[in-house]
Scaffold this motif. Structure first.
Motif, mmCIF file in Angstrom:
data_model
loop_
_atom_site.group_PDB
_atom_site.id
_atom_site.type_symbol
_atom_site.label_atom_id
_atom_site.label_comp_id
_atom_site.label_asym_id
_atom_site.label_seq_id
_atom_site.Cartn_x
_atom_site.Cartn_y
_atom_site.Cartn_z
ATOM 1 N N UNK A 48 -3.451 -14.388 1.531
ATOM 2 C CA UNK A 48 -2.700 -14.938 2.651
ATOM 3 C C UNK A 48 -1.406 -14.164 2.836
ATOM 4 N N UNK A 49 -1.058 -13.861 4.076
ATOM 5 C CA UNK A 49 0.221 -13.225 4.363
ATOM 6 C C UNK A 49 0.341 -11.840 3.751
ATOM 7 N N UNK A 50 1.514 -11.574 3.139
ATOM 8 C CA UNK A 50 1.818 -10.233 2.641
ATOM 9 C C UNK A 50 0.891 -9.789 1.522
ATOM 10 N N UNK A 51 0.297 -10.732 0.785
ATOM 11 C CA UNK A 51 -0.589 -10.342 -0.310
ATOM 12 C C UNK A 51 -1.823 -9.591 0.189
ATOM 13 N N UNK A 52 -2.228 -9.840 1.436
ATOM 14 C CA UNK A 52 -3.386 -9.121 1.977
ATOM 15 C C UNK A 52 -3.090 -7.634 2.108
ATOM 16 N N UNK A 53 -1.804 -7.281 2.257
ATOM 17 C CA UNK A 53 -1.457 -5.858 2.360
ATOM 18 C C UNK A 53 -1.752 -5.130 1.057
ATOM 19 N N UNK A 54 -1.579 -5.820 -0.084
ATOM 20 C CA UNK A 54 -1.947 -5.230 -1.364
ATOM 21 C C UNK A 54 -3.459 -5.011 -1.413
ATOM 22 N N UNK A 55 -4.212 -6.000 -0.922
ATOM 23 C CA UNK A 55 -5.666 -5.877 -0.903
ATOM 24 C C UNK A 55 -6.106 -4.692 -0.045
ATOM 25 N N UNK A 56 -5.480 -4.536 1.122
ATOM 26 C CA UNK A 56 -5.812 -3.393 1.976
ATOM 27 C C UNK A 56 -5.518 -2.076 1.264
ATOM 28 N N UNK A 57 -4.406 -1.998 0.548
ATOM 29 C CA UNK A 57 -4.048 -0.762 -0.160
ATOM 30 C C UNK A 57 -5.072 -0.440 -1.238
ATOM 31 N N UNK A 58 -5.535 -1.465 -1.968
ATOM 32 C CA UNK A 58 -6.562 -1.243 -2.976
ATOM 33 C C UNK A 58 -7.863 -0.762 -2.334
ATOM 34 N N UNK A 59 -8.221 -1.347 -1.197
ATOM 35 C CA UNK A 59 -9.427 -0.933 -0.493
ATOM 36 C C UNK A 59 -9.326 0.531 -0.054
ATOM 37 N N UNK A 60 -8.189 0.897 0.525
ATOM 38 C CA UNK A 60 -8.012 2.275 0.983
ATOM 39 C C UNK A 60 -8.083 3.253 -0.185
ATOM 40 N N UNK A 61 -7.474 2.884 -1.303
ATOM 41 C CA UNK A 61 -7.505 3.768 -2.471
ATOM 42 C C UNK A 61 -8.931 3.985 -2.955
ATOM 43 N N UNK A 62 -9.713 2.903 -3.034
ATOM 44 C CA UNK A 62 -11.095 3.026 -3.492
ATOM 45 C C UNK A 62 -11.922 3.885 -2.538
ATOM 46 N N UNK A 63 -11.682 3.745 -1.248
ATOM 47 C CA UNK A 63 -12.456 4.506 -0.262
ATOM 48 C C UNK A 63 -12.159 6.006 -0.334
ATOM 49 N N UNK A 64 -10.974 6.385 -0.800
ATOM 50 C CA UNK A 64 -10.681 7.819 -0.903
ATOM 51 C C UNK A 64 -11.014 8.369 -2.293
#
Length: 404
Positions: A48-64
């Protein structure tokens, strides 16, 4: 028995981070620059809220192509939203759940041993440790939107200690995988499989920069080798205090030895200030803390209750030089049952910065708890306090522990 604590080593760069509003941007920046590996452990991973930005960063890192491994506690994080489960699986984020809660929930004795530490290490060159979950400052899973941000801290670290954080997170990940494999489930309790490729070793860190002079140590608490390190570090520092002790702790139910250390310090002239939870959050932790205040107040300890929002900090500053930031409360759930992690620091600039923030939170010294008013609390409150303390003692007895 001697207090066997790891030595503090020099060569560290430290950055104090208050709340998710400071931690998350620093954490995301480190993840965005990761080239090989991100390891993250947390009690709560909320989306929820700002914590989702951490999740997005982890997703982007895994994809690269970065190896991303996340461990969450099975009680603190009972589930992941389906859309995020799909996103992480597609990206290749490896995710494991520590001690998933069974059908009996907290009624099962073993369910009280939780993963409460909050650690992250990126490429073996930078680490984070503290009390802050992956949880927005203004959101609470049980109480909804908060009027003011949760009060909590973390520390960003570079230097020798980073290798210890990496080793701790790697060891837990491997133990969870081995445990699940022995049960005949390749990764039971894991939502998403890890990447099959091994992470290449990274080069040795360069020599610490001139500003990286702080002395620091990582203190882990588990139920095997390191059962009492964090409490012993507190007691040693309190016993050596000469002028001032400031402790901010969310769930404060210290055992006899720690209470006596604080009272003894106050009686020998040390200014002892406690910043404790002033808002009702959980029945047992809120009420069980209050019966122990009397002896501390009598000894001259100043107790302040934080009420602008939930206090979640687990920090201390002693003599404006020694400091600790971590996940461990000073209560039996943390000190006897949970996996915890604290960083201990001997560095005047860092300690002074943390001290200033704590004194700002304490506010007017006249607002300290009045011993006379404490002694005249209503009967109903005393009954609730006794009940909460009884529940805590019973829970510990079921675990085969005695603390109070």
């Amino acid at each position: 028995m001697p207090l066997r604590l790891p030595p503090l080593r020099g060569g560290h760069g430290l950055r104090l981070l208050e709340g998710s509003r400071e931690l998350f941007p620093a954490l995301i920046a480190a993840i965005e620059q990761a080239k090989r590996e991100v390891r993250l452990e947390t009690y709560i991973f909320d989306f929820t809220g700002a914590s989702s930005e951490v999740a997005y960063a982890l997703e982007r890192a895994a994809r690269r192509g970065v190896a991303v491994q996340v461990v969450v506690d099975g009680f603190g994080t009972p589930g992941v939203p389906p859309d995020w489960a799909h996103r992480f699986e597609q990206a290749g984020v490896a995710w494991q759940v520590y001690a998933p809660v069974g059908s009996l929930g907290v009624l099962w004795p073993g369910s009280w041993r939780r993963l409460h530490r909050k650690l992250c290490v990126v490429d073996g060159t930078m680490a984070f440790c503290g009390g802050i979950n992956i949880l927005d400052d203004l959101h609470d899973p049980n109480h909804g939107t908060l009027e003011a941000p949760r009060f909590d801290f973390a520390v960003q670290v570079t230097g020798p200690l980073v290798a210890e954080v990496h080793a701790a997170t790697q060891q837990l990940w491997q133990r969870l995988r081995a445990r699940h494999s022995l049960r005949g489930q390749a990764l039971s309790g894991a939502l998403f499989p890890p990447r099959p490729t091994a992470v290449p070793p990274w080069p040795q860190d360069p020599a610490p920069a001139a500003e990286q002079r702080a002395r620091a140590a990582l203190l882990l608490r588990d139920n095997l080798r390191y059962r009492a390190r964090i409490e012993r570090a507190y007691r040693r520092a309190i016993g050596r205090a000469q002028s001032e002790i400031i402790i901010a702790n969310a769930y404060f139910v210290p055992g006899r030895k720690l209470r006596e250390a604080l009272a003894s310090a106050a009686r020998r002239g040390v200014q002892v200030k406690l910043l404790l939870q002033g808002r009702y959050e959980y029945f047992m932790q809120y009420y069980a803390a209050r019966p122990i205040y009397g002896a501390l107040l009598q000894a001259g300890v100043a107790i302040h209750e934080y009420s602008p929002s939930f206090l979640h900090a687990k920090v201390a500053v002693i003599d404006a030089r020694w400091a600790t930031v971590g996940s461990s409360n000073l209560d039996p759930l943390s000190l006897l049952l949970a996996r915890e992690a604290n960083v201990v620091v001997e560095d005047a600039p860092f300690a002074l910065q943390l001290r200033q923030r704590l004194l700002q939170a304490i506010g007017d010294p006249a607002a300290a708890m009045d011993p006379a008013q404490y002694g005249t609390r209503p009967l109903r409150q005393r009954v609730l306090e006794g009940l909460a303390l009884g529940v805590m003692r019973l829970a510990l007895a079921v675990q085969g522990k005695r603390y109070l």
